[in-house]
Write an enzyme that holds these catalytic residues in place. Structure first.
Site, short mmCIF file in Angstrom:
data_model
loop_
_atom_site.label_atom_id
_atom_site.label_comp_id
_atom_site.label_asym_id
_atom_site.label_seq_id
_atom_site.Cartn_x
_atom_site.Cartn_y
_atom_site.Cartn_z
N GLY A 186 0.66 -1.27 0.04
CA GLY A 186 0.02 0.16 -0.18
C GLY A 186 0.65 1.28 -0.07
CB VAL A 190 -1.28 3.03 5.01
CG1 VAL A 190 -1.61 1.71 5.83
CG2 VAL A 190 -2.03 3.87 4.71
N GLY A 191 2.34 2.57 5.44
CA GLY A 191 3.47 1.66 5.75
C GLY A 191 4.07 2.10 7.09
CD GLU A 208 5.81 -6.45 -2.55
OE1 GLU A 208 4.68 -6.42 -3.00
OE2 GLU A 208 6.41 -7.47 -2.44
CB CYS A 242 3.45 0.05 -6.80
SG CYS A 242 3.85 -1.68 -7.03
#
Length: 465
Positions: A186, A190-191, A208, A242
């Site tokens: 994501g 948020v990571g 990732e 991504c």
């Protein structure tokens, strides 16, 4: 219910950890058969989520999953076998080896942009490594998430694999549980939240993320080929990828010619039937109104700051349509040059010297991938040696994700850890070291007391071994 499922898996994880190769392969075969039987349902779910073309779903969601799955089946026995390690002179009589053992209870939090691929892909690696798994699919791709939940409930008991759907509050509750590993795909923002939550329990993580993957085009490049590849890679999945090219740095001497080739490629791919792009069924939609509004704000912000649209720019909120949009810009403080775009907007930035392009890249966060289109080896080597990224694509882009022998992942803001193939198997495994003493123990010659003779032996070890 979430804690109950976690507890069921916690109590069963040792059993799963000790499964043999054949048992794990049987689980993979179950998934393979289900996908082939329900292929049309998968395509329909993705189309209902954001109008993804059926053929594109076959190419970018179903094929890569099946390819990864078959690769795991073929190689699992080799991956699971203990790996012999070279002996050292001081431990010559000891047997040493490495075993890859399951981490245990793992959590997979998957995204909405490739909701089937980026859920089932990591699941394959987790199963191959012998883990129990809880899956939290994205709430934005609701139809695909619901289908994955049906699939998993049909194939596996909850004490092995379970799907828990819901919003970000559900994710927060899951992150409070003491998992043995968390695999997240994501956004970088948020990571960072995932990393903080995992740190409390010292849980290992794979992130990732994204990042602004640049493309550099120099004057030696095959411009027509580069334009076609960039248009395909950028507007595939409506730019919601991504590893899609986020912006293009083009040598000033060829920017006009190259811009025309980009426009020709867009028309060739999406206007060949004579219809306008909004009516083209090959072109997907933005996942939500929220994401649509963010992208249109990026376009408006770029125009206010002196950038120029040379193609596209039209959008329709009602059906979440944004036309493929090319923007000429040199604005360093615009949203399209500072933030990851994740949509069908492609900034084109001119540079005079290779050093200028390198400086532009290095002023931003380390990207997931850097793409270079050039025939000049010195230029390619200079760019790769003076930048950092998770991967590099030379005269091609996006396709690296489908190569299961290549470890996939980012660095810093674009991610940590690796996935796919053996790299994915290792991600969900504990690389456990074993050493077993032989019949004769040469180390006894250096046990205390430290006599003059033993001091000489120790001195020899320090000096020469």
């Amino acid at each position: 219910m979430r804690k109950e499922i976690f507890q069921l898996q916690f109590e069963n994880k040792t059993n799963i950890k000790n499964t043999f190769e054949k048992e794990r392969i049987q689980k993979l075969i179950k998934i393979q058969k289900w996908i082939l039987t329900n292929r049309d349902r998968i395509k329909t779910a993705l189309h209902n989520d954001f109008k993804k073309n059926f053929d594109e779903t076959d190419l970018t969601e179903i094929y890569p999953v099946l390819s990864e799955l078959k690769h795991a089946k073929r190689n699992l026995k080799k991956w699971m076998n203990p790996k012999s390690v070279r002996r050292t002179l001081t431990l010559l009589t000891h047997k040493v080896f490495i075993k890859y053992e399951a981490k245990g209870n793992v959590l997979i939090i998957s995204p909405w942009n490739y909701p089937f691929l980026l859920t089932i892909g990591p699941l394959i690696s987790a199963i191959a490594a012998g883990n129990s798994v809880i899956i939290k699919p994205s709430e934005f791709s609701e139809n695909t998430g619901k289908l994955i939940e049906e699939m998993i409930s049909e194939l596996f008991p909850q004490n092995e694999i379970a799907v828990i759907r819901g919003n970000r509050n559900v994710s927060s509750e899951l992150l409070e549980l003491n998992f043995d590993h968390i695999f997240f795909t994501g956004s970088t923002e948020v990571g960072k939240i995932i990393a903080k939550s995992a740190a409390i329990n010292l849980t290992s993580i794979t992130l990732e993320l994204g990042g602004k993957s640049p493309v550099i085009i120099d004057e030696t490049a095959d411009l027509k080929s580069a334009a076609e590849k960039i248009v395909w890679g950028k507007f595939l999945n409506k730019g919601q990828t991504c590893i899609a090219p986020d912006y293009v740095l083009v040598d000033k001497k060829i920017i006009s010619q190259f811009s025309k080739l980009l426009i020709e490629s867009i028309d060739k791919f999406y206007k060949s039937s004579g219809n306008n792009i909004q009516e083209n069924g090959d072109y997907a939609r933005i996942i939500s109104e929220k994401h649509h509004n963010k992208l249109t704000e990026m376009i408006e912000n770029a125009l206010v700051n002196g950038s120029k649209i040379i193609y596209g720019g039209n959008h329709n909120l009602e059906n979440r349509f944004i036309e493929p949009t090319l923007i000429l810009t040199n604005c360093k403080n615009c949203k399209i040059t500072e933030e990851e775009i994740f949509g069908p907007i492609l900034p084109i930035i001119e540079y005079e010297k290779t050093d200028d392009a390198i400086e532009w890249i290095n002023n931003l966060c380390a990207p997931l991938t850097i793409y270079i289109f050039s025939k000049n080896k010195k230029v390619i080597d200079k760019i790769t040696s003076q930048t950092e990224s998770g991967g590099v694509g030379i005269n091609d882009l996006v396709v690296q994700f489908s190569h299961y022998h290549l470890p996939f992942g980012g660095v810093k803001n674009s991610g940590m850890g690796r996935s796919h193939g053996f790299a994915g198997f290792k991600t969900f495994s504990n690389e456990r070291s074993y050493i077993k003493s032989g019949r004769f123990n040469l180390l006894k010659i250096i046990y205390p007391p430290y006599t003059n003779f033993k001091k000489k032996i120790i001195d020899l070890l320090v000096r020469y071994f």
